[in-house]
Design a protein around this motif. Structure first.
Motif, PDB file in Angstrom:
ATOM      1  N   THR A   1      11.579 -58.092 -62.015  1.00 27.06           N
ATOM      2  CA  THR A   1      11.685 -57.830 -60.515  1.00 27.06           C
ATOM      3  C   THR A   1      10.748 -56.700 -60.315  1.00 27.06           C
ATOM      4  O   THR A   1      10.206 -56.772 -59.206  1.00 27.06           O
ATOM      5  CB  THR A   1      12.974 -57.838 -60.148  1.00 27.06           C
ATOM      6  OG1 THR A   1      14.022 -58.815 -60.366  1.00 27.06           O
ATOM      7  CG2 THR A   1      12.959 -57.544 -58.530  1.00 27.06           C
ATOM      8  N   LEU A   2      10.954 -55.756 -60.909  1.00 24.08           N
ATOM      9  CA  LEU A   2      10.070 -54.301 -60.719  1.00 24.08           C
ATOM     10  C   LEU A   2       8.705 -54.696 -61.137  1.00 24.08           C
ATOM     11  O   LEU A   2       7.728 -53.996 -60.288  1.00 24.08           O
ATOM     12  CB  LEU A   2      10.595 -53.317 -61.470  1.00 24.08           C
ATOM     13  CG  LEU A   2      12.327 -52.937 -61.155  1.00 24.08           C
ATOM     14  CD1 LEU A   2      12.539 -51.707 -62.300  1.00 24.08           C
ATOM     15  CD2 LEU A   2      12.563 -52.535 -59.756  1.00 24.08           C
ATOM     16  N   ARG A   3       8.399 -55.539 -61.672  1.00 22.55           N
ATOM     17  CA  ARG A   3       6.804 -55.984 -62.092  1.00 22.55           C
ATOM     18  C   ARG A   3       6.440 -56.504 -60.866  1.00 22.55           C
ATOM     19  O   ARG A   3       5.335 -56.484 -60.588  1.00 22.55           O
ATOM     20  CB  ARG A   3       6.768 -56.588 -63.349  1.00 22.55           C
ATOM     21  CG  ARG A   3       6.536 -55.624 -64.598  1.00 22.55           C
ATOM     22  CD  ARG A   3       6.989 -56.408 -65.735  1.00 22.55           C
ATOM     23  NE  ARG A   3       5.943 -57.527 -66.045  1.00 22.55           N
ATOM     24  CZ  ARG A   3       6.070 -58.461 -66.885  1.00 22.55           C
ATOM     25  NH1 ARG A   3       7.150 -58.438 -67.736  1.00 22.55           N
ATOM     26  NH2 ARG A   3       5.240 -59.348 -67.168  1.00 22.55           N
ATOM     27  N   PHE A   4       7.229 -57.329 -60.219  1.00 26.02           N
ATOM     28  CA  PHE A   4       6.948 -58.139 -58.987  1.00 26.02           C
ATOM     29  C   PHE A   4       6.625 -57.180 -57.941  1.00 26.02           C
ATOM     30  O   PHE A   4       5.562 -57.246 -56.919  1.00 26.02           O
ATOM     31  CB  PHE A   4       8.186 -59.019 -58.500  1.00 26.02           C
ATOM     32  CG  PHE A   4       7.812 -60.543 -59.194  1.00 26.02           C
ATOM     33  CD1 PHE A   4       6.825 -61.263 -59.334  1.00 26.02           C
ATOM     34  CD2 PHE A   4       8.986 -60.826 -59.408  1.00 26.02           C
ATOM     35  CE1 PHE A   4       6.772 -62.188 -59.496  1.00 26.02           C
ATOM     36  CE2 PHE A   4       9.105 -62.207 -60.002  1.00 26.02           C
ATOM     37  CZ  PHE A   4       8.094 -63.017 -60.187  1.00 26.02           C
ATOM     38  N   PHE A   5       7.450 -56.118 -57.842  1.00 31.49           N
ATOM     39  CA  PHE A   5       7.345 -55.089 -56.835  1.00 31.49           C
ATOM     40  C   PHE A   5       5.801 -54.476 -56.939  1.00 31.49           C
ATOM     41  O   PHE A   5       5.109 -53.940 -55.955  1.00 31.49           O
ATOM     42  CB  PHE A   5       8.097 -53.893 -57.115  1.00 31.49           C
ATOM     43  CG  PHE A   5       9.279 -54.096 -56.152  1.00 31.49           C
ATOM     44  CD1 PHE A   5       9.451 -53.885 -54.976  1.00 31.49           C
ATOM     45  CD2 PHE A   5      10.608 -54.394 -56.763  1.00 31.49           C
ATOM     46  CE1 PHE A   5      10.427 -53.942 -53.967  1.00 31.49           C
ATOM     47  CE2 PHE A   5      11.752 -54.652 -56.157  1.00 31.49           C
ATOM     48  CZ  PHE A   5      11.711 -54.371 -54.651  1.00 31.49           C
ATOM     49  N   ASP A   6       5.365 -54.355 -58.105  1.00 30.77           N
ATOM     50  CA  ASP A   6       4.096 -53.690 -58.263  1.00 30.77           C
ATOM     51  C   ASP A   6       2.836 -54.485 -57.601  1.00 30.77           C
ATOM     52  O   ASP A   6       1.864 -53.825 -57.108  1.00 30.77           O
ATOM     53  CB  ASP A   6       3.641 -53.728 -59.651  1.00 30.77           C
ATOM     54  CG  ASP A   6       4.414 -52.704 -60.617  1.00 30.77           C
ATOM     55  OD1 ASP A   6       4.736 -51.709 -60.023  1.00 30.77           O
ATOM     56  OD2 ASP A   6       4.425 -52.776 -61.861  1.00 30.77           O
ATOM     57  N   ASP A   7       3.078 -55.752 -57.390  1.00 27.88           N
ATOM     58  CA  ASP A   7       2.163 -56.328 -56.437  1.00 27.88           C
ATOM     59  C   ASP A   7       2.267 -56.097 -54.947  1.00 27.88           C
ATOM     60  O   ASP A   7       1.312 -56.615 -54.098  1.00 27.88           O
ATOM     61  CB  ASP A   7       2.358 -58.074 -56.571  1.00 27.88           C
ATOM     62  CG  ASP A   7       1.823 -58.329 -57.873  1.00 27.88           C
ATOM     63  OD1 ASP A   7       0.609 -58.267 -58.128  1.00 27.88           O
ATOM     64  OD2 ASP A   7       2.585 -59.022 -58.644  1.00 27.88           O
TER      65      ASP A   7
END
Length: 477
Positions: free
Chosen positions: A304-310
Motif C-alpha cells: 500500500t505504501l508503495r502505491f502511495f509513492d505514485d
C-alpha cells in the motif's frame, strides 16, 4: 662283434614340430611373430580408444571399487551428494538417481555403524524429495509417504526432534506441491493433515519456510477451488504465525491477507495500471478492501505504501493525505505484532506529504567533510541507499553506468542510511564520480526530515530545492 643298438628316431623339439607342420624357415617364423605382436597391440589400442570415447570426463578411473568392498564412509558420501545438474535433469532421471541413493541409504541404516545415524537423516531428506518427484510425475507415492512417516515416528521415539521437524516439513511441502496437480478434496485433507502435524516451535528455517510459503501461494493462484485453498492457507498461516522467528511469523500474517490482497501485490509488482484513471480506480478498490478487511501483515502495508509513492507529487499530494488518514483509521485494527511498524510507516508518509512543494534546507557536508555546495542551479535528485542492501547497492551502480541523468543538468546526491568509513566512501566516490556522496550526519538529517524508511528511495527536487516527487527507486518508471 659289438652288439648293434636298435635304431631310435631323433627326439624332435617344439621348434622342429613347428617347422615340420608349417614348413616355415626360421626367418619366416620371426616375421610371423612380429606381425602377430603388431596386430595384438593394434587390437588393444582400439579397445582402449573405444572405452575412452564412451567415457565422460566425469567418469571414475578405470579401476573400479567393488560396491561390496566400499567403506561406509564412501557409501555415505555417495548418498549425501546430489549431482550439480540434478535439477536440470528430466524427471525420470531424477527419480532414478534418488531411488538409487535411497537403496544405498537403506543399506547403510540396516548395517549399523558410525554412519547409520547420519544416513537416517539423509534418508528422511531423500524420501521427502522422492514423494515430491513421484507426485509431480503422476506416480503413486503412498509407499514413500508411509516410509517417511515411519522414519518420523522412529525419530520421535528416540527424542530426535530435529529429524522429526525435518520429516514434518518435507511431508507438508510435498503434500502442498501435490495440490497444484491434484486439487480433489481428499488431497486437501491429506495436505491439511500434513500442515496440522507441523509444530510451530520447530519452524525456524527461514529458507525452507519461504519455499513452503511460495508453493502455498502458487497453489491458491492456480487452484480451481478457491474456498478450499483459502482454508488451507489459513491453516498454514496459524502455524507460521506462532513461530518465534519474526520473518517466519510475518509469512503467516501475510498468508491471512493473501486471498484478499494477492491481486494488489501483483498490480504493484507488474505495474498493471498504465493510465491516471486506472491508477485511481485501483486505489479506490484497494482502500475499499482495506476498510472492509483491515490487513494484518507487513507486506500488505508495504504494498500500500508503495502505491502511495505514485501519489507523492504536487498534483496528487492532497489526495495522498486523505488516503493516509483513511489508512491510519483502518490500521487501528492491525495485529499488535506489527502495530508499531504500521504506525511509523504512516507517520513517515505524512512527513513526505508535508514537504511536497516546500524548499528544503540542503546545507550539510560531503563525504570528505567539505561543505555541500550544489554544482549548479538545476534540479536535484536525492537517492537514499545502503551498502548493507544488495538491491540498493546494485541500483546506484546501474545508475552510474546509465545515461538516465545528465550530471551537468541534474545534481545527483547520494545519502547512505548506514554509516560508512571515510575509506569506504572514498572508494564509492572514485567509482561514481558524477555523484556527490553526502556524509553520514547530513544523510541522517535528510532521512529524518523526509521520513525515509526504505532503500533504494529517490526524491526529486526542483531548482529551489522543493521536493516535487517521491518514489521507490527500484520500482520507479
Amino acid at each position: 662283434m659289438p652288439r648293434r643298438m636298435p635304431y631310435q628316431r631323433p627326439r624332435s623339439t617344439f621348434k622342429d614340430k613347428i617347422f615340420h607342420t608349417t614348413g616355415m624357415s626360421v626367418g619366416g617364423l620371426v616375421k610371423l611373430v612380429i606381425v602377430l605382436a603388431i596386430a595384438a597391440g593394434g587390437i588393444a589400442f582400439i579397445v582402449l580408444e573405444e572405452g575412452a570415447q564412451k567415457s565422460s570426463p566425469d567418469d571414475r578411473p578405470v579401476t573400479m571399487v567393488d560396491p561390496k568392498r566400499k567403506t561406509s564412509e564412501q557409501k555415505y558420501m555417495e548418498v549425501s551428494l546430489m549431482p550439480a545438474d540434478f535439477n536440470k535433469k528430466r524427471p525420470v532421471e531424477r527419480i532414478e538417481i534418488v531411488l538409487a541413493k535411497i537403496k544405498s541409504c537403506e543399506e547403510l541404516v540396516r548395517g549399523g555403524g558410525q554412519y547409520a545415524d547420519r544416513a537416517t537423516d539423509q534418508l528422511v531428506n531423500l524420501y521427502g524429495i522422492y514423494c515430491e518427484l513421484q507426485d509431480s510425475a503422476g506416480l503413486d507415492a503412498e509407499k514413500s509417504y508411509s516410509r517417511l512417516s515411519q522414519l518420523r515416528q522412529q525419530a520421535a521415539e528416540v527424542g530426535n526432534e530435529q529429524r522429526v521437524a525435518k520429516a514434518d516439513f518435507l511431508r507438508a511441502y510435498a503434500a502442498t506441491a501435490r495440490l497444484r496437480k491434484y486439487d480433489e478434496k481428499s488431497d486437501f485433507r491429506f495436505a491439511a493433515d500434513a500442515v496440522l502435524n507441523l509444530e510451530s516451535k520447530n519452524l525456524v528455517n527461514v529458507k525452507e519456510l519461504n519455499k513452503l510459503y511460495s508453493v502455498a501461494t502458487l497453489l491458491h493462484d492456480e487452484a480451481s477451488e478457491k474456498d478450499n485453498s483459502t482454508i488451507f492457507l489459513s491453516l498454514l498461516a496459524d502455524k507460521l504465525i506462532e513461530s518465534a522467528v519474526t520473518p517466519i511469523s510475518n509469512l503467516g500474517l501475510n498468508l491471512k491477507d493473501y486471498p484478499v490482497y494477492s491481486r494488489f501485490y501483483a498490480a504493484i509488482d507488474k505495474r498493471a495500471f498504465t493510465t491516471r484513471e486506472s491508477k485511481f480506480e485501483l486505489f479506490r478498490n484497494l482502500f475499499a478492501t482495506i476498510e472492509k478487511n483491515p490487513p494484518q501483515s507487513p507486506r500488505t502495508y508495504e504494498t500500500t505504501l508503495r502505491f502511495f509513492d505514485d501519489l507523492l507529487n504536487q498534483s496528487d499530494a492532497k489526495y495522498a493525505g486523505v488516503l493516509s488518514l483513511r489508512l491510519t483509521k483502518a490500521a487501528s485494527m492491525v495485529s499488535p505484532k506489527i502495530k508499531a511498524y504500521v504506525e511509523r510507516a504512516i507517520s513517515n508518509i505524512g512527513r513526505r506529504v508535508a514537504t511536497i512543494g516546500k524548499p528544503m534546507d540542503l546545507a550539510g557536508a560531503k563525504w570528505d567533510g567539505t561543505a555541500l555546495v550544489l554544482p549548479n542551479e538545476n534540479p536535484t535528485v536525492l537517492v537514499f541507499w545502503s551498502s548493507d542492501n544488495t538491491k540498493s547497492t546494485n541500483y546506484i551502480k546501474e545508475l552510474a553506468r546509465s545515461d538516465r541523468f545528465d550530471p551537468w543538468a541534474t545534481n545527483i546526491l547520494l545519502a547512505s542510511v548506514t554509516e560508512l568509513t571515510d575509506e569506504e566512501l572514498k572508494k564509492y566516490s572514485i567509482a561514481m564520480r558524477k555523484f556527490t556522496f553526502l556524509d553520514y550526519a547530513t544523510s541522517q538529517k535528510m532521512m529524518q526530515q523526509l521520513g525515509i524508511d526504505r532503500v533504494p528511495y529517490m526524491v526529486t527536487m526542483d531548482k529551489s530545492g522543493s521536493p516535487i516527487r517521491f518514489g521507490d527507486a527500484a520500482y520507479s518508471r
